[in-house]
Scaffold this motif. Structure first.
Motif, PDB file in Angstrom:
ATOM      1  N   PHE A 202      -8.291  -2.833   3.518  1.00 47.98           N
ATOM      2  CA  PHE A 202      -9.222  -2.674   4.638  1.00 47.98           C
ATOM      3  C   PHE A 202     -10.352  -3.682   4.547  1.00 47.98           C
ATOM      4  O   PHE A 202     -10.794  -4.258   5.517  1.00 47.98           O
ATOM      5  CB  PHE A 202      -9.809  -1.260   4.653  1.00 47.98           C
ATOM      6  N   ARG A 203     -10.836  -3.862   3.342  1.00 53.77           N
ATOM      7  CA  ARG A 203     -11.960  -4.759   3.108  1.00 53.77           C
ATOM      8  C   ARG A 203     -11.551  -6.209   3.401  1.00 53.77           C
ATOM      9  O   ARG A 203     -12.301  -6.983   3.966  1.00 53.77           O
ATOM     10  CB  ARG A 203     -12.307  -4.611   1.636  1.00 53.77           C
ATOM     11  N   LEU A 204     -10.319  -6.548   2.985  1.00 53.55           N
ATOM     12  CA  LEU A 204      -9.870  -7.945   3.111  1.00 53.55           C
ATOM     13  C   LEU A 204      -9.467  -8.307   4.536  1.00 53.55           C
ATOM     14  O   LEU A 204      -9.604  -9.452   4.952  1.00 53.55           O
ATOM     15  CB  LEU A 204      -8.658  -8.195   2.207  1.00 53.55           C
TER      16      LEU A 204
ATOM     17  N   VAL B 131       0.854  -1.196   0.000  1.00 57.43           N
ATOM     18  CA  VAL B 131       0.000   0.000   0.000  1.00 57.43           C
ATOM     19  C   VAL B 131       0.891   1.248   0.000  1.00 57.43           C
ATOM     20  O   VAL B 131       0.709   2.166  -0.802  1.00 57.43           O
ATOM     21  CB  VAL B 131      -0.954   0.006   1.222  1.00 57.43           C
ATOM     22  N   ALA B 132       1.906   1.221   0.882  1.00 60.39           N
ATOM     23  CA  ALA B 132       2.802   2.388   0.981  1.00 60.39           C
ATOM     24  C   ALA B 132       3.525   2.632  -0.346  1.00 60.39           C
ATOM     25  O   ALA B 132       3.770   3.777  -0.725  1.00 60.39           O
ATOM     26  CB  ALA B 132       3.812   2.166   2.107  1.00 60.39           C
ATOM     27  N   ALA B 133       3.832   1.530  -1.056  1.00 62.90           N
ATOM     28  CA  ALA B 133       4.554   1.675  -2.327  1.00 62.90           C
ATOM     29  C   ALA B 133       3.609   1.960  -3.489  1.00 62.90           C
ATOM     30  O   ALA B 133       4.040   2.049  -4.636  1.00 62.90           O
ATOM     31  CB  ALA B 133       5.356   0.402  -2.605  1.00 62.90           C
ATOM     32  N   GLY B 134       2.310   2.056  -3.210  1.00 61.95           N
ATOM     33  CA  GLY B 134       1.331   2.368  -4.269  1.00 61.95           C
ATOM     34  C   GLY B 134       0.987   1.177  -5.139  1.00 61.95           C
ATOM     35  O   GLY B 134       0.369   1.312  -6.181  1.00 61.95           O
ATOM     36  N   ARG B 135       1.374  -0.047  -4.693  1.00 65.09           N
ATOM     37  CA  ARG B 135       1.082  -1.237  -5.508  1.00 65.09           C
ATOM     38  C   ARG B 135      -0.209  -1.931  -5.084  1.00 65.09           C
ATOM     39  O   ARG B 135      -0.675  -2.841  -5.738  1.00 65.09           O
ATOM     40  CB  ARG B 135       2.246  -2.238  -5.402  1.00 65.09           C
ATOM     41  N   PHE B 136      -0.756  -1.515  -3.942  1.00 64.60           N
ATOM     42  CA  PHE B 136      -1.983  -2.169  -3.474  1.00 64.60           C
ATOM     43  C   PHE B 136      -2.927  -1.119  -2.922  1.00 64.60           C
ATOM     44  O   PHE B 136      -2.515  -0.189  -2.222  1.00 64.60           O
ATOM     45  CB  PHE B 136      -1.638  -3.214  -2.396  1.00 64.60           C
ATOM     46  N   ARG B 137      -4.216  -1.271  -3.250  1.00 63.54           N
ATOM     47  CA  ARG B 137      -5.187  -0.252  -2.840  1.00 63.54           C
ATOM     48  C   ARG B 137      -5.553  -0.419  -1.375  1.00 63.54           C
ATOM     49  O   ARG B 137      -5.917  -1.523  -0.944  1.00 63.54           O
ATOM     50  CB  ARG B 137      -6.433  -0.347  -3.712  1.00 63.54           C
ATOM     51  N   LYS B 138      -5.461   0.707  -0.674  1.00 61.75           N
ATOM     52  CA  LYS B 138      -5.731   0.693   0.765  1.00 61.75           C
ATOM     53  C   LYS B 138      -7.147   0.190   1.048  1.00 61.75           C
ATOM     54  O   LYS B 138      -7.377  -0.608   1.954  1.00 61.75           O
ATOM     55  CB  LYS B 138      -5.575   2.126   1.283  1.00 61.75           C
ATOM     56  N   ALA B 139      -8.101   0.664   0.228  1.00 59.55           N
ATOM     57  CA  ALA B 139      -9.511   0.310   0.470  1.00 59.55           C
ATOM     58  C   ALA B 139      -9.703  -1.207   0.354  1.00 59.55           C
ATOM     59  O   ALA B 139     -10.463  -1.812   1.122  1.00 59.55           O
ATOM     60  CB  ALA B 139     -10.399   1.037  -0.542  1.00 59.55           C
ATOM     61  N   LEU B 140      -8.972  -1.832  -0.579  1.00 63.71           N
ATOM     62  CA  LEU B 140      -9.110  -3.286  -0.742  1.00 63.71           C
ATOM     63  C   LEU B 140      -8.497  -4.003   0.463  1.00 63.71           C
ATOM     64  O   LEU B 140      -9.064  -4.970   0.981  1.00 63.71           O
ATOM     65  CB  LEU B 140      -8.442  -3.740  -2.051  1.00 63.71           C
TER      66      LEU B 140
END
Ligand SMILES: Nc1ncnc2c1ncn2[C@@H]1O[C@H](COP(=O)(O)OP(=O)(O)OP(=O)(O)O)[C@@H](O)[C@H]1O
Length: 500
Positions: free
Chosen positions: A298-300, A287-296
């Motif tokens: 949180f959901r997971l 997430v920090a590196a912009g490779r994974f969406r924060k919202a996803l």
């Protein structure tokens, strides 16, 4: 509302030690009769903070079975006492009887020790009292507190409809745990569809997951149901979720939040799918590196199950070793090798092999242990004694004398991987090294090393010139470049991303 279920290593240690002042749990890890491996005894301290050990006491039991003593006639009938003082290494309080070695266990932070009685019986001694857990439940073999807790979490999350994120190193059993969650929940009997996202090229990921309508793109001669529709009513397990391309993550979020998907070129459709996902990488870093969406994320992560590395679950190692040996011997028609005949016979599975397993690091975790056990069983089925060595050096045992001519079995096993076997497996897995490693049952690092040894191309090792030439020849088509260079699409995408 479902509660957040997270098992951290600290929780696991705490779970191992609910009443650490009350006594210890002893688990048999080596015994002339291997069927006794995994039996345990919860022993309270006496007034002097000691526990007795002899041929007759304490009584060890498997879950739901009556207790029995160690029985081995070579052990003393009169007890030796092991004394415990907070924060210190236990000591034998009656040295005259001291029958044994005592070693701290790697990673146990002064809470677990390995004890050997007359080089006949090996015991794991952990602070805290706990009842004997089953050796196998939900397909998970193991008697550690962490495995017992994982099974509880599987049962707890199986009753919910929320997604579950399984985090753990490769080979720790994430897929097994996902299968167990599905099998324990109301969706059992419905499909469980497993998809490894690292093995799907980014360009086809959306169509493979969400499907496409007929004529949606040039090659779409027929409509195609994606994995979501195949899993409708059941469960979709997305392995290596950290490798999902960002565009796919947006669609996954929509599927999770709204229960709908949109096949390429088709109409929005409702789907009833429970999502389980697994990763061996830290998604917060992604997430920090912009490779994974924060919202996803949180959901997971509303329900997160952490699977500890095998080296941090020593009580599981011996019981899994016996399990994998038994499976391998069954395939060879030689299960009797694990049966004890007489106390006077030297055991086929002796303490040396158990210790090799117990003190190894197992970077490939249970998958690697299974491979090493199968290989060792094959080599020793007709020998008087099983020899098990490991790819990683022991963590706490004395450093072995180097023997350059004798490769450890995992290396022997890796060398037995021929170039053609590796190339064929890579081709069958879209050149994903992780996918091929899984199929070949070796740790990804072992396969990388073997590929380098054999000169099999890896995207990361291609020179800029090779890359540029393939780019020009393919007109920039990543799929064609990957095919021409014999590497994964993802690897090419990474290299191009870096070059940009
Ligand atoms: N607790 C366990 N009991 C028995 N077998 C196990 C256990 N954990 C893992 N294994 C075995 O180890 C192998 C790897 O397990 P699995 O595929 O579930 O791991 P994973 O964490 O999903 O690995 P990866 O991240 O590489 O996909 C399988 O053969 C599995 O049966």
């Amino acid at each position: 509302m479902d509660s957040i279920t997270t098992l951290t290593p600290a929780d696991a240690r705490e779970g191992e030690c609910p009443h650490h002042n009350g006594g210890v749990t002893m688990t048999i890890v080596g015994h002339p009769d291997p069927s006794r491996v995994g039996e345990s005894a919860a022993v309270e301290f006496d007034a002097q903070q000691r526990v007795p050990l002899s041929r007759r006491e304490p009584l060890f039991a498997a879950a739901g079975q009556p207790g029995r003593p160690l029985e081995d006639p070579y052990l003393s009938r009169s007890p030796a006492y092991l004394s415990f003082k907070a924060g210190e290494m236990p000591v034998w309080s009656e040295p005259a009887h001291a029958p044994c070695e005592l070693r701290p266990l790697h990673g146990a932070q002064g809470r677990a020790w390995y004890v050997v009685l007359r080089r006949r019986v090996g015991l794991l001694i952990e602070l805290g009292l706990r009842p004997p857990p089953p050796r196998e439940r939900h397909g998970l073999v193991g008697v550690s507190a962490a495995t017992a807790r994982l099974r509880e979490q599987i049962e707890a999350t199986a009753g919910s409809e929320l997604p579950v994120l399984l985090i753990g190193e490769t080979g720790t059993g994430k897929e097994l745990a996902a299968q167990a969650i599905h099998a324990c929940g109301r969706r059992r009997g419905q499909p469980l569809v497993t998809v490894n996202l690292s093995a799907i090229p980014d360009s086809t990921a959306a169509s493979q997951l969400f499907g496409h309508a007929r004529g949606a793109f040039t090659d779409a001669a027929r409509a195609h149901d994606g994995y979501f529709l195949q899993a409708d009513g059941g469960t979709l397990f997305l392995d290596e979720i950290g490798d999902a391309p960002i565009s796919l993550q947006v669609q996954l979020l929509r599927a999770l939040e709204q229960g709908e998907i949109q096949p390429i070129g088709g109409r929005v459709r409702a789907v009833d799918v429970r999502l389980l996902a697994a990763t061996d990488t830290d998604l917060e870093d992604a997430v920090a590196a912009g490779r994974f969406r924060k919202a996803l994320l949180f959901r997971l992560c509303s329900q997160t199950l952490r699977l500890l590395p095998l080296r941090d679950r020593p009580a599981d190692i011996a019981v899994q070793l016996v399990h994998f040996l038994d499976q391998a011997l069954a395939g060879l028609g030689r299960r009797e090798r694990l049966h004890m005949r007489a106390w006077t016979d030297s055991p086929w599975l002796d303490l040396e092999a158990v210790e090799a397993a117990l003190f190894a690091r197992w970077p490939g975790n249970s998958r690697e242990l299974r491979g090493a056990a199968s290989q060792a069983a094959l080599l020793a089925a007709n020998q008087p004694k099983l020899v098990l060595t490991t790819s990683a050096p022991p963590a706490t045992a004395p450093t072995p004398t180097p023997t350059p001519d004798v490769a450890a079995p995992a290396e022997v096993f890796a060398r037995a991987l021929t170039e053609s076997a590796i190339r064929e497996t890579l081709a069958a897995h879209q050149h994903s090294v992780r996918g091929a490693a899984r199929a070949l049952q070796v740790a990804p690092n072992t396969l990388y090393a073997r590929m380098r040894e054999l000169g099999i191309p890896l995207a990361g090792n291609l020179s800029d010139e090779e890359l540029a030439a393939a780019h020009a020849a393919s007109g920039g088509n990543v799929m064609r470049m990957a095919r021409a260079l014999g590497v994964s699409v993802r690897g090419i995408q990474r290299r191009l991303g870096r070059a940009r």
